[in-house]
Design an enzyme around this catalytic site. Sequence first.
Site, PDB file in Angstrom:
ATOM      1  N   ASP A  34      40.483 -10.173   6.159  1.00  0.00           N
ATOM      2  CA  ASP A  34      39.541 -10.894   5.297  1.00  0.00           C
ATOM      3  C   ASP A  34      39.983 -10.763   3.848  1.00  0.00           C
ATOM      4  O   ASP A  34      40.286  -9.655   3.387  1.00  0.00           O
ATOM      5  CB  ASP A  34      38.139 -10.262   5.395  1.00  0.00           C
ATOM      6  N   LYS A  91      35.662 -19.427   7.674  1.00  0.00           N
ATOM      7  CA  LYS A  91      34.472 -19.359   8.520  1.00  0.00           C
ATOM      8  C   LYS A  91      33.505 -20.520   8.278  1.00  0.00           C
ATOM      9  O   LYS A  91      33.333 -20.961   7.148  1.00  0.00           O
ATOM     10  CB  LYS A  91      33.709 -18.055   8.236  1.00  0.00           C
ATOM     11  N   GLY A 245      37.930  -6.806   8.484  1.00  0.00           N
ATOM     12  CA  GLY A 245      37.080  -7.485   7.505  1.00  0.00           C
ATOM     13  C   GLY A 245      36.961  -6.684   6.233  1.00  0.00           C
ATOM     14  O   GLY A 245      37.865  -6.653   5.402  1.00  0.00           O
TER      15      GLY A 245
END
Lengths: 308, 197
Positions: A34, A91, A245
């Site tokens: 991420d 996303k 993430g």
Amino acid sequence: MAGKTKKNSKNVKVDQHKLNIGLAQMLKGGVIMDVVTPDQAKLAEDAGACSVMALERVPSDIRAAGGVARMSHVKLIESICKAVSIPVMAKVRIGHFVEAQILESIGVDYIDESEVLTPADEQFHIQKNNFKTPFVCGARNLGEAVRRIHEGAAMIRTKGEAGTGDIVEAVRHMRTINEEIISLNKMSAVKLNKKAKEMRVPIAILKDIRKNKKLPVVNFAAGGIATPADAALMMQLGSEGVFVGSGIFKSSEQYREQLTLAKSIVKAVTNYDKPDILRNVSSKITSTMKGQSADSLVNNEKLSMRGN
Amino acid sequence: MKKNTNYPTIGVLGLQGDFQEHIEILTKLQIPYIKVTSSEDLDKINGLIIPGGESTTIIKLLKTNNIFKKLKKKIQLGLPTWGTCAGAIVLAKKVTGLKLETLKILEIDVARNAYGRQKESFSADVSIPKLNKNRFPGIFIRAPKINKISSKIKPIAKLKNGEIVGIEEKNIIVTTFHPELTQDDSLHKYFLKKISH
């Protein structure tokens, strides 16, 4: 003639799906990180990430900020696409097919229909077969995984519990999926049929999974991975790669420490079954994400409870 | 079918990417193999497949796992080597769109992601005259393009428009597509013939 055209267009779709599963196959044994800025994306690429997930906020910040979490800003995603040469994912909210259309227009390489964002549809996920761009979706169990695959997902990941730095949910989800796959083996035709109905999926997919003893698409781990050991744990449990993430950029404010952790996780995923190398890469880590135990969250704070 | 117990061992570079797909084909052909993840593994093999994957990741892991230098030497000394897609980039002397140092073994110019992003990935028939095939199923995923080859190098695979997508030079084969993602194992068999008993 009409029949022929229809057949061709179906073939084109099958071809595209194969190419989309194929890209996930190229990501195997790799780490998807991420990132929230082009600089972080470059750090990830320098560390050896096989792909980056472009976001406005990492899950732990989304958790802290509250409110509605949506698809990231178009310009941010575009700037991250320009900054690196590795594949870029982004996303969209569960069921928000227009956000997906926008990401496809930007040209991202993979779309994550993610429970980390606030769901847009309580009933339906996106019909992913309608898109050329591949999708990855989260799953807690086999039923969820197969429903997503039936909708057209070309890659599955565990949901885990994003933004916590707690691995327990990802472990549970990976173990559950694996055990459910094994349990298909012993089922009679009648029972398998019943199972398919229970899961609301075509029996053909379950038969295929039973035969191959694995999902028909690549399966990664995600949600709570914070250390090289966490990443290797998920690999030893059978995951084919990992998403990290908040783990990297919430470990420290320092570029050098972030880079060291990112590199260590990449090396740990490659050498996941070699304890000596895992010891060595772990010894270089000076700082990890503080985290929050998934157990301390009440159900409506759990992102993994979103979507089914 | 008899087991090829005396057959030389093939290494599949297993740092990142779709090495498992190559391993499955070797298993089906009953060829002994090992997954190569360290420099010691290089001493146990008679041929090497560099799989598809993310070329930047594979090159970095070649370095952090201390394989890079020894691998380069082995290939230069004649180790039969086949690179698919990312493998082509790893072997090329010149790569557009890559800041990292590659193995720089093959006199070819390669452009990374030359066809575009995932939306532009495609499948197409590939003609491979050596295998008497006009329609080898070519799968091109964020594929590189071979822009220039030295006169010593032979093209072995082309698209309908004449674009070169596979080459061979001495001990090395390179394809920008992924035979390991198909049911067609003829290129694997062709590569295996390069390996001396």
